[in-house]
Scaffold this motif. Structure first.
Motif, mmCIF file in Angstrom:
data_model
loop_
_atom_site.group_PDB
_atom_site.id
_atom_site.type_symbol
_atom_site.label_atom_id
_atom_site.label_comp_id
_atom_site.label_asym_id
_atom_site.label_seq_id
_atom_site.Cartn_x
_atom_site.Cartn_y
_atom_site.Cartn_z
ATOM 1 N N PHE A 146 0.856 -1.190 0.000
ATOM 2 C CA PHE A 146 0.000 0.000 0.000
ATOM 3 C C PHE A 146 0.890 1.237 0.000
ATOM 4 O O PHE A 146 1.722 1.423 0.896
ATOM 5 N N LEU A 147 0.747 2.078 -1.014
ATOM 6 C CA LEU A 147 1.506 3.319 -1.127
ATOM 7 C C LEU A 147 0.680 4.452 -0.537
ATOM 8 O O LEU A 147 -0.380 4.791 -1.067
ATOM 9 N N LEU A 148 1.149 5.028 0.560
ATOM 10 C CA LEU A 148 0.396 6.091 1.225
ATOM 11 C C LEU A 148 0.519 7.399 0.471
ATOM 12 O O LEU A 148 1.539 7.674 -0.176
ATOM 13 N N PHE A 149 -0.531 8.223 0.581
ATOM 14 C CA PHE A 149 -0.542 9.564 0.003
ATOM 15 C C PHE A 149 -0.668 10.591 1.123
ATOM 16 O O PHE A 149 -1.397 10.381 2.090
ATOM 17 N N GLY B 47 -4.606 5.806 -0.451
ATOM 18 C CA GLY B 47 -3.324 5.616 -1.105
ATOM 19 C C GLY B 47 -3.524 4.817 -2.375
ATOM 20 O O GLY B 47 -4.610 4.806 -2.954
ATOM 21 N N GLY B 48 -2.470 4.129 -2.802
ATOM 22 C CA GLY B 48 -2.543 3.338 -4.016
ATOM 23 C C GLY B 48 -2.070 1.918 -3.797
ATOM 24 O O GLY B 48 -1.162 1.674 -2.996
ATOM 25 N N GLY C 43 -12.116 3.855 -2.368
ATOM 26 C CA GLY C 43 -11.675 5.246 -2.368
ATOM 27 C C GLY C 43 -10.211 5.397 -2.723
ATOM 28 O O GLY C 43 -9.758 6.489 -3.055
ATOM 29 N N CYS C 44 -9.468 4.296 -2.649
ATOM 30 C CA CYS C 44 -8.053 4.328 -2.994
ATOM 31 C C CYS C 44 -7.864 4.311 -4.508
ATOM 32 O O CYS C 44 -8.783 4.003 -5.267
ATOM 33 N N THR C 45 -6.652 4.645 -4.931
ATOM 34 C CA THR C 45 -6.279 4.536 -6.335
ATOM 35 C C THR C 45 -5.747 3.125 -6.552
ATOM 36 O O THR C 45 -4.877 2.675 -5.813
#
Length: 325
Positions: A171-174, A189-190, A231-233
């Motif tokens: 999981f890549l956080l934004f 995140g993505g 809701g994530c990308t």
């Protein structure tokens, strides 16, 4: 993808032909866009709309000047585009590396929302109508983000090549600002568009992921590339690997269109029976025809409704998964 392979991967991307005829008139509106990139500007399949590119570049240049990012590439997404186009996966997420002349348009998911008694803010499978920055809304929020650290977690076991295989998802956080400032609070995140639909649990005390009783979850792998998310990308597994490698210890910007002001302006135009394009506004024409009037639900309005719904849910004891047979 290891970081040492990124130059090779970028070279490969340069050679990939992209569909969609250039719209030179739209590209010429921004004179500082290099010619090779201007060829990808437009509203056709595989292209990026002028306003989306302009804002994505402006965000990247601002964060670069501030020293917040040094990555040679930046990211963007057009959440007004459909998930499918002419029977093919719709491409609405963009990877742009201007120094290496790389432009790549890929698929991405968007928030599916919820349908509650007090408010229906759910989205269909093709086009997004509802947007929000409320926690628990399961909706996309447009605006400015910067990629942050990534976290990998175990999701369970699934069957692959006839064997039970552990599934890990990164999981890549934004980090956001303005309407997107609560991205971490929302766990936005993505990640790759796959999840395990848990079915049962089996005993495997030797697994590092076993619980206190020695059980691990098992389920069916579900791939929802280009579909809806919480809701994530979300990206395909292959695209996810590339983006994670690209941003590993090297943050960059992500701009998602539309922002709340864009949504409100387009909604007002539609209500007044005016064409958004005639008033200088942008929304994907096919999706606008499908959804009618888009809506942004600010957290101040939607959060109390979500909190009330959560409080109404029955509180019962946790039921463990059945034993696999």
């Amino acid at each position: 993808m290891p970081l040492r392979l990124l130059p090779l991967a970028l070279a490969v991307l340069i050679a990939i032909p992209l569909s969609g005829s250039p719209q030179s008139s739209a590209a010429e509106q921004t004179s500082d866009i290099p010619a090779w990139l201007a060829a990808h500007v437009g509203t056709g399949e595989g292209q990026i709309a002028p306003v989306v590119l302009q804002r994505a570049r402006a965000l990247y240049q601002r964060k670069t000047r501030q020293g917040a990012v040094r990555n040679p590439c930046y990211l963007s997404m057009d959440a007004t585009r459909p998930s499918m186009s002419d029977g093919q996966v719709g491409r609405r997420f963009y990877i742009i590396c201007e120094e290496d002349r790389v432009f790549r348009a890929i698929s991405s998911g968007y928030g599916n929302g919820r349908k509650l008694q007090r408010a229906d803010f759910s989205n269909g499978r093709q086009c997004a109508k509802n947007f929000s920055n409320a926690e628990g809304s399961k909706l996309t929020t447009g605006g400015a983000y910067v990629t942050a650290e990534s976290r990998t977690s175990f999701k369970g076991y699934y069957r692959s090549s006839g064997q039970r295989t552990p599934f890990h998802r990164t999981f890549l956080l934004f980090d956001g600002e303005g309407d997107t400032a609560n991205a971490r609070e929302r766990a936005i995140g993505g990640h790759q568009a796959r999840f395990l639909k848990w079915q049962c649990r089996f005993r495997n005390p030797g697994s590092p992921y076993a619980d206190e009783e020695g059980f691990v979850p098992y389920g069916e792998m579900v791939n929802y590339t280009s579909g809806r998310s919480n809701g994530c990308t979300t990206w395909s597994p292959e695209d996810s690997d590339f983006i994670l490698a690209l941003t590993h210890d090297n943050p960059t910007t992500l701009y998602i269109y539309p922002e709340s002001g864009d949504i409100d302006a387009v909604a007002a135009a539609v209500k007044d029976r005016r064409s958004p394009s005639d008033t200088g506004l942008y929304w994907n024409a096919a999706c606008l025809k499908s959804i009618g009037i888009p809506q942004f639900w600010p957290k101040e309005t939607l959060q109390p409704i979500i909190n009330e719904w959560r409080a109404s849910l029955p509180q019962g004891p946790f039921k463990p998964l059945p034993i696999c047979r």
